[in-house]
Write an enzyme that holds these catalytic residues in place. Structure first.
Site, mmCIF file in Angstrom:
data_model
loop_
_atom_site.group_PDB
_atom_site.id
_atom_site.type_symbol
_atom_site.label_atom_id
_atom_site.label_comp_id
_atom_site.label_asym_id
_atom_site.label_seq_id
_atom_site.Cartn_x
_atom_site.Cartn_y
_atom_site.Cartn_z
ATOM 1 N N ARG A 52 -1.579 -6.961 -7.872
ATOM 2 C CA ARG A 52 -0.533 -7.929 -7.530
ATOM 3 C C ARG A 52 -0.447 -9.052 -8.550
ATOM 4 N NH1 ARG A 52 -3.057 -8.772 -1.739
ATOM 5 N NH2 ARG A 52 -4.708 -9.059 -3.240
ATOM 6 N N SER A 82 -2.880 -7.859 3.144
ATOM 7 C CA SER A 82 -3.247 -7.620 4.540
ATOM 8 C C SER A 82 -3.755 -8.902 5.188
ATOM 9 C CB SER A 82 -4.319 -6.527 4.637
ATOM 10 O OG SER A 82 -3.817 -5.295 4.184
ATOM 11 N N LYS A 103 -18.591 -6.103 7.595
ATOM 12 C CA LYS A 103 -17.328 -6.842 7.638
ATOM 13 C C LYS A 103 -16.618 -6.607 8.958
ATOM 14 C CE LYS A 103 -16.341 -7.275 2.764
ATOM 15 N NZ LYS A 103 -15.333 -7.128 1.734
ATOM 16 N N HIS A 116 0.838 -1.206 0.000
ATOM 17 C CA HIS A 116 0.000 0.000 0.000
ATOM 18 C C HIS A 116 0.872 1.254 0.000
ATOM 19 C CE1 HIS A 116 -3.095 -2.722 2.079
ATOM 20 N NE2 HIS A 116 -3.580 -2.462 0.877
#
Length: 161
Positions: A90, A127, A41, A17
């Site tokens: 990614r 993460s 969430k 990040h």
């Protein structure tokens, strides 16, 4: 003035990040790092904790600020006058998922998405993986900025390691 939004959960923010923040800061007049709020969430870090970590990471960049959003990202972009969403990729899997969202966001609002390929050294960092490794007692310091690593260890009750 060119303004972009770099949205994410940032639970926690990683070196990947931070790399995207720095590269976006070099490309735009202003970058808003926007932590998403989704009440459905469960996060390890509260919104306030994520904003605090992101604010520390944004500090070296004179053109980066931190915000939060709930609801449609494109509505947040409109309210901030941002014409671009920045997304780090990614892998091809990220691209497949993000491309559909980028096309929908453009259709809904005219806001474009800029994809930044992850730096090679950050391509495998997420993460979720970092949290899982840390929860199981593994060392994750090399994947996180120091301020985030300290916060993660404190959150997991591991002090300084």
């Amino acid at each position: 003035m060119s303004r972009a939004v770099f949205p994410g959960t940032f639970d926690p923010p990683t070196n990947g990040h931070l790399d995207v923040i720095g590269r976006a800061a070099a490309a735009f007049d202003e970058v808003i790092v926007a932590a998403g709020v989704n009440q459905s969430k469960q996060r390890l870090f509260s919104l306030e904790e994520r904003v605090e970590m992101l604010t520390a990471l944004a500090e070296p960049f004179g053109n980066v600020r931190v915000g939060t959003f709930e609801g449609l990202l494109v509505d947040y972009c409109r309210s901030e006058g941002a014409g671009v969403i920045v997304k780090g990729l990614r892998s091809g899997g990220d691209y497949d998922y993000e491309l559909q969202m980028a096309q929908m966001n453009r259709k809904l609002s005219g806001v474009d998405t800029l994809f930044l390929p992850t730096a090679t050294e950050n391509g495998y960092i997420s993460s979720s993986l970092v949290k899982e490794i840390a929860k199981l007692g593994g060392e994750v310091g090399e994947f996180l900025p120091p301020v985030v690593h300290a916060a993660l260890l404190a959150k997991l009750g591991r002090g300084n390691g």
